[in-house]
Design a protein around this motif. Structure first.
Motif, PDB file in Angstrom:
ATOM      1  N   LYS A 249       0.832  -1.198   0.000  1.00  0.00           N
ATOM      2  CA  LYS A 249       0.000   0.000   0.000  1.00  0.00           C
ATOM      3  C   LYS A 249       0.868   1.251   0.000  1.00  0.00           C
ATOM      4  N   MET A 250       2.002   1.190   0.704  1.00  0.00           N
ATOM      5  CA  MET A 250       2.951   2.293   0.666  1.00  0.00           C
ATOM      6  C   MET A 250       3.516   2.474  -0.737  1.00  0.00           C
ATOM      7  N   ALA A 251       3.773   1.373  -1.437  1.00  0.00           N
ATOM      8  CA  ALA A 251       4.341   1.457  -2.786  1.00  0.00           C
ATOM      9  C   ALA A 251       3.388   2.136  -3.761  1.00  0.00           C
ATOM     10  N   GLU A 252       2.079   1.980  -3.552  1.00  0.00           N
ATOM     11  CA  GLU A 252       1.120   2.659  -4.409  1.00  0.00           C
ATOM     12  C   GLU A 252       1.211   4.165  -4.259  1.00  0.00           C
ATOM     13  N   ALA A 253       1.512   4.621  -3.047  1.00  0.00           N
ATOM     14  CA  ALA A 253       1.624   6.056  -2.816  1.00  0.00           C
ATOM     15  C   ALA A 253       2.976   6.587  -3.258  1.00  0.00           C
ATOM     16  N   SER A 254       4.041   5.890  -2.897  1.00  0.00           N
ATOM     17  CA  SER A 254       5.390   6.337  -3.226  1.00  0.00           C
ATOM     18  C   SER A 254       6.347   5.165  -3.091  1.00  0.00           C
ATOM     19  N   PRO A 255       6.989   4.743  -4.177  1.00  0.00           N
ATOM     20  CA  PRO A 255       7.978   3.659  -4.073  1.00  0.00           C
ATOM     21  C   PRO A 255       9.128   4.004  -3.135  1.00  0.00           C
ATOM     22  N   ARG A 256       9.532   5.260  -3.124  1.00  0.00           N
ATOM     23  CA  ARG A 256      10.619   5.654  -2.221  1.00  0.00           C
ATOM     24  C   ARG A 256      10.194   5.543  -0.765  1.00  0.00           C
ATOM     25  N   LEU A 257       8.943   5.903  -0.492  1.00  0.00           N
ATOM     26  CA  LEU A 257       8.434   5.776   0.875  1.00  0.00           C
ATOM     27  C   LEU A 257       8.383   4.315   1.286  1.00  0.00           C
ATOM     28  N   ARG A 258       8.021   3.475   0.334  1.00  0.00           N
ATOM     29  CA  ARG A 258       8.000   2.039   0.611  1.00  0.00           C
ATOM     30  C   ARG A 258       9.400   1.527   0.927  1.00  0.00           C
ATOM     31  N   ASP A 259      10.412   1.994   0.225  1.00  0.00           N
ATOM     32  CA  ASP A 259      11.789   1.566   0.474  1.00  0.00           C
ATOM     33  C   ASP A 259      12.261   2.018   1.853  1.00  0.00           C
ATOM     34  N   ILE A 260      11.860   3.220   2.254  1.00  0.00           N
ATOM     35  CA  ILE A 260      12.223   3.705   3.587  1.00  0.00           C
ATOM     36  C   ILE A 260      11.596   2.823   4.662  1.00  0.00           C
ATOM     37  N   CYS A 261      10.332   2.468   4.448  1.00  0.00           N
ATOM     38  CA  CYS A 261       9.656   1.591   5.409  1.00  0.00           C
ATOM     39  C   CYS A 261      10.301   0.204   5.444  1.00  0.00           C
ATOM     40  N   ALA A 262      10.783  -0.259   4.298  1.00  0.00           N
ATOM     41  CA  ALA A 262      11.354  -1.601   4.229  1.00  0.00           C
ATOM     42  C   ALA A 262      12.672  -1.714   4.975  1.00  0.00           C
ATOM     43  N   ILE A 263      13.437  -0.616   5.073  1.00  0.00           N
ATOM     44  CA  ILE A 263      14.715  -0.675   5.771  1.00  0.00           C
ATOM     45  C   ILE A 263      14.588  -0.279   7.239  1.00  0.00           C
ATOM     46  N   ASN A 264      13.391   0.050   7.667  1.00  0.00           N
ATOM     47  CA  ASN A 264      13.151   0.389   9.063  1.00  0.00           C
ATOM     48  C   ASN A 264      13.162  -0.892   9.900  1.00  0.00           C
ATOM     49  N   PRO A 265      14.056  -1.020  10.885  1.00  0.00           N
ATOM     50  CA  PRO A 265      14.076  -2.243  11.701  1.00  0.00           C
ATOM     51  C   PRO A 265      12.763  -2.486  12.437  1.00  0.00           C
ATOM     52  N   PHE A 266      12.041  -1.421  12.768  1.00  0.00           N
ATOM     53  CA  PHE A 266      10.770  -1.595  13.457  1.00  0.00           C
ATOM     54  C   PHE A 266       9.766  -2.316  12.566  1.00  0.00           C
ATOM     55  N   THR A 267       9.827  -2.079  11.259  1.00  0.00           N
ATOM     56  CA  THR A 267       8.962  -2.809  10.329  1.00  0.00           C
ATOM     57  C   THR A 267       9.169  -4.308  10.466  1.00  0.00           C
ATOM     58  N   HIS A 268      10.409  -4.739  10.517  1.00  0.00           N
ATOM     59  CA  HIS A 268      10.707  -6.170  10.585  1.00  0.00           C
ATOM     60  C   HIS A 268      10.337  -6.752  11.946  1.00  0.00           C
ATOM     61  N   ALA A 269      10.438  -5.942  13.008  1.00  0.00           N
ATOM     62  CA  ALA A 269       9.980  -6.420  14.312  1.00  0.00           C
ATOM     63  C   ALA A 269       8.469  -6.629  14.314  1.00  0.00           C
ATOM     64  N   VAL A 270       7.733  -5.717  13.683  1.00  0.00           N
ATOM     65  CA  VAL A 270       6.280  -5.860  13.596  1.00  0.00           C
ATOM     66  C   VAL A 270       5.911  -7.084  12.757  1.00  0.00           C
ATOM     67  N   GLU A 271       6.594  -7.273  11.642  1.00  0.00           N
ATOM     68  CA  GLU A 271       6.299  -8.432  10.788  1.00  0.00           C
ATOM     69  C   GLU A 271       6.657  -9.735  11.491  1.00  0.00           C
ATOM     70  N   LEU A 272       7.710  -9.719  12.289  1.00  0.00           N
ATOM     71  CA  LEU A 272       8.057 -10.915  13.057  1.00  0.00           C
ATOM     72  C   LEU A 272       6.942 -11.272  14.024  1.00  0.00           C
ATOM     73  N   ILE A 273       6.368 -10.269  14.684  1.00  0.00           N
ATOM     74  CA  ILE A 273       5.242 -10.514  15.594  1.00  0.00           C
ATOM     75  C   ILE A 273       4.016 -10.956  14.810  1.00  0.00           C
ATOM     76  N   ARG A 274       3.778 -10.340  13.655  1.00  0.00           N
ATOM     77  CA  ARG A 274       2.606 -10.678  12.843  1.00  0.00           C
ATOM     78  C   ARG A 274       2.649 -12.149  12.413  1.00  0.00           C
ATOM     79  N   PHE A 275       3.791 -12.588  11.908  1.00  0.00           N
ATOM     80  CA  PHE A 275       3.920 -13.976  11.484  1.00  0.00           C
ATOM     81  C   PHE A 275       3.819 -14.928  12.675  1.00  0.00           C
ATOM     82  N   ALA A 276       4.419 -14.537  13.809  1.00  0.00           N
ATOM     83  CA  ALA A 276       4.400 -15.413  14.978  1.00  0.00           C
ATOM     84  C   ALA A 276       2.991 -15.631  15.503  1.00  0.00           C
ATOM     85  N   LEU A 277       2.138 -14.612  15.416  1.00  0.00           N
ATOM     86  CA  LEU A 277       0.751 -14.769  15.871  1.00  0.00           C
ATOM     87  C   LEU A 277       0.002 -15.799  15.039  1.00  0.00           C
TER      88      LEU A 277
END
Length: 301
Positions: free
Chosen positions: A235-263
């Motif tokens: 959804k971020m990529a639809e708005a701005s690919p650069r914004l999506r790339d910033i979100c992808a390198i954010n360590p907090f993003t990966h911590a959230v996804e780790l919790i999401r998958f674990a649930l």
């Protein structure tokens, strides 16, 4: 007749048997006792810091309620408004279309971890101003262990708050399997340690308590909103690919996804690797920052 002398009387006395002392064995015993004493002191320090943080948490009666207000507002108010505006496709770990409430619950768990990690580091700034930080860091233990104890204690408080929120979310209708709640514990704990280590880094160079609020605004909100906590990356990529790339390198993003998958009892290998790496980097930076000889906290503690 001349007497034959007794030549045996002039022979030197045989040397007496000497008791050889096993110095290597004594050194090993001393090293073993020293290691046991250090281990005992380390456990005592850990239990004391855990008890101190628990008493501080129980003494602040509104802290748990304040920690739950922000995510509950997003879950109850904002999710209802964004449900129709944001359509979510079938992306892992989901196997069917989901509502926006289900999507943001792992992100709101991350919100609790992030805000509590910053609040825990805020207490370090307060302790420095009150002078109790000096007493803590002069303990006969390595500074890295004292910081680790503080980090673990704050992370356990964060995990407790996260599971209280998950219980409230279950009462609201967003439920996961019992195995998901169990599998999420190490992921939530790892995420809490990562953001807590980030908070330690920030507290190492903040001189005054008044300055911490401004730093929190410049750190917490970009870290939280530039992540997948509230919106998926596609959804971020639809708005701005650069914004999506910033979100992808954010360590907090990966911590959230780790919790999401674990649930959903699944493992996000990339999220696990990035979260552990970020924890190692932030932890090393915090230890360096609190080193009075080299770090940012020199001449401040």
């Amino acid at each position: 007749m001349n007497a034959v002398p007794d030549w045996d009387a002039f022979a030197p006395n045989p040397p007496k048997t000497l008791n050889v002392v096993d110095t290597d064995g004594l050194n090993r015993d001393a090293q073993g006792r020293a290691a046991l004493a250090f281990f005992h002191c380390a456990i005592v320090a850990l239990s004391a810091i855990l008890q101190r943080e628990a008493l501080r948490f129980l003494g602040q009666r509104g802290r748990l309620l304040a920690a739950l207000v922000r995510p509950l507002v997003w879950l109850i108010v904002f999710a209802a408004g964004f449900r129709a505006a944001l359509g979510l496709s079938i992306t892992p770990p989901y196997q069917t279309y989901i509502t926006y409430e289900i999507y943001i619950v792992p992100g709101l768990v991350g919100m609790i971890l992030l805000f509590n990690g910053m609040q825990s580091s805020l207490s370090l700034v307060y302790d420095r101003e009150m002078g109790s930080m000096r007493l803590l860091l002069t303990a006969p233990l390595p500074r890295w262990w004292l910081l680790t104890c503080k980090l673990v204690a704050g992370s356990l408080i964060s995990v407790l708050q996260a599971y209280v929120f998950l219980a409230v979310a279950a009462a609201w209708g967003v439920r996961f399997s019992p195995g998901g709640y169990l599998a999420a514990f190490p992921a939530i704990m790892l995420g809490a340690l990562m953001v807590g280590a980030l908070g330690l880094v920030l507290s190492s160079f903040i001189r005054q308590l008044e300055n911490f609020a401004g730093v929190m605004n410049f750190v917490i909100f970009p870290v939280f909103f530039l992540s997948s906590a509230l919106y998926p990356l596609w959804k971020m990529a639809e708005a701005s690919p650069r914004l999506r790339d910033i979100c992808a390198i954010n360590p907090f993003t990966h911590a959230v996804e780790l919790i999401r998958f674990a649930l959903y009892t699944k493992l996000d290998s990339l999220g696990l690797a990035v979260t552990i790496a970020a924890l190692a980097v932030f932890g090393a930076a915090a230890i360096w920052g609190y080193d009075p000889a080299r770090g940012l906290a020199a001449r401040r503690i």
